[in-house]
Design a protein around this motif. Sequence first.
Motif, PDB file in Angstrom:
ATOM      1  N   GLU A  18      48.167  44.418  40.930  1.00  0.00           N
ATOM      2  CA  GLU A  18      49.520  44.716  41.401  1.00  0.00           C
ATOM      3  C   GLU A  18      50.519  43.710  40.836  1.00  0.00           C
ATOM      4  O   GLU A  18      51.657  44.061  40.503  1.00  0.00           O
ATOM      5  CB  GLU A  18      49.541  44.704  42.942  1.00  0.00           C
ATOM      6  N   GLN A  19      50.076  42.471  40.675  1.00  0.00           N
ATOM      7  CA  GLN A  19      50.967  41.445  40.104  1.00  0.00           C
ATOM      8  C   GLN A  19      51.379  41.785  38.680  1.00  0.00           C
ATOM      9  O   GLN A  19      52.416  41.350  38.206  1.00  0.00           O
ATOM     10  CB  GLN A  19      50.270  40.081  40.104  1.00  0.00           C
ATOM     11  N   PHE A  20      50.552  42.564  37.992  1.00  0.00           N
ATOM     12  CA  PHE A  20      50.869  42.949  36.609  1.00  0.00           C
ATOM     13  C   PHE A  20      51.613  44.282  36.553  1.00  0.00           C
ATOM     14  O   PHE A  20      51.846  44.811  35.472  1.00  0.00           O
ATOM     15  CB  PHE A  20      49.572  43.023  35.780  1.00  0.00           C
ATOM     16  N   GLU A  21      51.957  44.793  37.736  1.00  0.00           N
ATOM     17  CA  GLU A  21      52.732  46.034  37.840  1.00  0.00           C
ATOM     18  C   GLU A  21      52.076  47.187  37.086  1.00  0.00           C
ATOM     19  O   GLU A  21      52.739  47.922  36.349  1.00  0.00           O
ATOM     20  CB  GLU A  21      54.178  45.811  37.373  1.00  0.00           C
ATOM     21  N   VAL A  22      50.762  47.305  37.251  1.00  0.00           N
ATOM     22  CA  VAL A  22      50.112  48.493  36.690  1.00  0.00           C
ATOM     23  C   VAL A  22      50.657  49.705  37.440  1.00  0.00           C
ATOM     24  O   VAL A  22      51.100  49.599  38.579  1.00  0.00           O
ATOM     25  CB  VAL A  22      48.571  48.416  36.794  1.00  0.00           C
ATOM     26  N   ASP A  23      50.634  50.856  36.810  1.00  0.00           N
ATOM     27  CA  ASP A  23      51.323  52.011  37.375  1.00  0.00           C
ATOM     28  C   ASP A  23      50.506  52.732  38.446  1.00  0.00           C
ATOM     29  O   ASP A  23      51.063  53.282  39.382  1.00  0.00           O
ATOM     30  CB  ASP A  23      51.676  52.982  36.239  1.00  0.00           C
ATOM     31  N   SER A 214      44.025  37.917  31.179  1.00  0.00           N
ATOM     32  CA  SER A 214      44.632  37.982  29.847  1.00  0.00           C
ATOM     33  C   SER A 214      44.483  39.389  29.263  1.00  0.00           C
ATOM     34  O   SER A 214      45.373  39.892  28.567  1.00  0.00           O
ATOM     35  CB  SER A 214      44.016  36.943  28.905  1.00  0.00           C
ATOM     36  N   ARG A 215      43.383  40.055  29.565  1.00  0.00           N
ATOM     37  CA  ARG A 215      43.195  41.443  29.094  1.00  0.00           C
ATOM     38  C   ARG A 215      44.146  42.386  29.826  1.00  0.00           C
ATOM     39  O   ARG A 215      44.701  43.311  29.231  1.00  0.00           O
ATOM     40  CB  ARG A 215      41.745  41.886  29.324  1.00  0.00           C
ATOM     41  N   ILE A 216      44.301  42.189  31.121  1.00  0.00           N
ATOM     42  CA  ILE A 216      45.229  43.053  31.878  1.00  0.00           C
ATOM     43  C   ILE A 216      46.634  42.925  31.287  1.00  0.00           C
ATOM     44  O   ILE A 216      47.322  43.927  31.034  1.00  0.00           O
ATOM     45  CB  ILE A 216      45.260  42.663  33.374  1.00  0.00           C
ATOM     46  N   ALA A 217      47.052  41.689  31.055  1.00  0.00           N
ATOM     47  CA  ALA A 217      48.405  41.455  30.547  1.00  0.00           C
ATOM     48  C   ALA A 217      48.586  42.059  29.156  1.00  0.00           C
ATOM     49  O   ALA A 217      49.626  42.668  28.858  1.00  0.00           O
ATOM     50  CB  ALA A 217      48.686  39.955  30.519  1.00  0.00           C
ATOM     51  N   ALA A 218      47.590  41.927  28.304  1.00  0.00           N
ATOM     52  CA  ALA A 218      47.710  42.429  26.930  1.00  0.00           C
ATOM     53  C   ALA A 218      47.792  43.953  26.906  1.00  0.00           C
ATOM     54  O   ALA A 218      48.607  44.529  26.175  1.00  0.00           O
ATOM     55  CB  ALA A 218      46.516  41.945  26.103  1.00  0.00           C
ATOM     56  N   ILE A 219      46.973  44.600  27.723  1.00  0.00           N
ATOM     57  CA  ILE A 219      46.998  46.071  27.759  1.00  0.00           C
ATOM     58  C   ILE A 219      48.300  46.557  28.384  1.00  0.00           C
ATOM     59  O   ILE A 219      48.944  47.479  27.871  1.00  0.00           O
ATOM     60  CB  ILE A 219      45.764  46.594  28.514  1.00  0.00           C
ATOM     61  N   LYS A 220      48.709  45.900  29.442  1.00  0.00           N
ATOM     62  CA  LYS A 220      49.962  46.298  30.086  1.00  0.00           C
ATOM     63  C   LYS A 220      51.131  46.191  29.110  1.00  0.00           C
ATOM     64  O   LYS A 220      52.015  47.055  29.070  1.00  0.00           O
ATOM     65  CB  LYS A 220      50.196  45.414  31.323  1.00  0.00           C
ATOM     66  N   ALA A 221      51.118  45.136  28.315  1.00  0.00           N
ATOM     67  CA  ALA A 221      52.220  44.916  27.382  1.00  0.00           C
ATOM     68  C   ALA A 221      52.309  46.016  26.328  1.00  0.00           C
ATOM     69  O   ALA A 221      53.387  46.310  25.816  1.00  0.00           O
ATOM     70  CB  ALA A 221      52.064  43.552  26.713  1.00  0.00           C
TER      71      ALA A 221
END
Length: 233
Positions: A18-23, A214-221
């Motif tokens: 949720e912190q990475f604002e996944v949809d 780091s993987r969550i952030a990279a994919i989200k980006a």
Amino acid sequence: MSYMLASVNSLAEALLVEQFEVDIIDLKQPARGALGALAAATVKQIVSHLPSGTLVSATIGDLPMLPAVLAAATLEMAQTGVDYVKIGFFPDGDWPACINALSVAANQGHQLVAVLFADTRPDFGVIALLAAAGFRGVMLDTMDKQLGSLPQIVSAAELAEFVYLSKQAGLLCGLAGSLKLADISELLPLQADYLGFRGGLCHQSCRTAELDTSRIAAIKALLAEPVRSELCG
Ligand SMILES: O=C[C@H](O)COP(=O)(O)O
């Protein structure tokens, strides 16, 4: 544009993504199979701790294709307060009878998402049946996670056909199946509504391992900015 679905197995993981604002936060237990389920009570507890407006889905488990079994599990999971209930369509069994049984939940207003498994070579003709029964969406995922990622299993032409047929039927369309960062550029032009990830978000791409931020952030980006309202309703 495609949105991001992240599969998680606990409240701690849900709050992390949720912190990475996944949809879409997808509640499942990967250790129990491709669509392994969490207990409905656990799902209900997680939903109650997430900010209102968070889009949440949950799986009902790798269940036999028996109409009464699927209908009961779907209604139980729908009553946890999740936005979407994901139902796996495994080989064998009477799919039309299962869809007919599930249409009861769909007609009660529950948003159902059918999950087809690319490595079992599903007949895409089922997409029209799902739409007619009131399903909200359909995903193309993989059952055997050892076979590689979805684009390694299904040709680009078949993926495009799946997306086209789903959208033509008015269904939300998702793609998943051991997807990794490197798969995204190939999948984005297909314009599926969302891409789903579990293994690709975890250490060593192991879907039963812990999430790797780091993987969550990279994919989200790499994916579109969230416009959650477009996925509601
Ligand atoms: O709904 C999406 C799935 O959880 C994807 O899992 P996976 O990336 O490990 O194949």
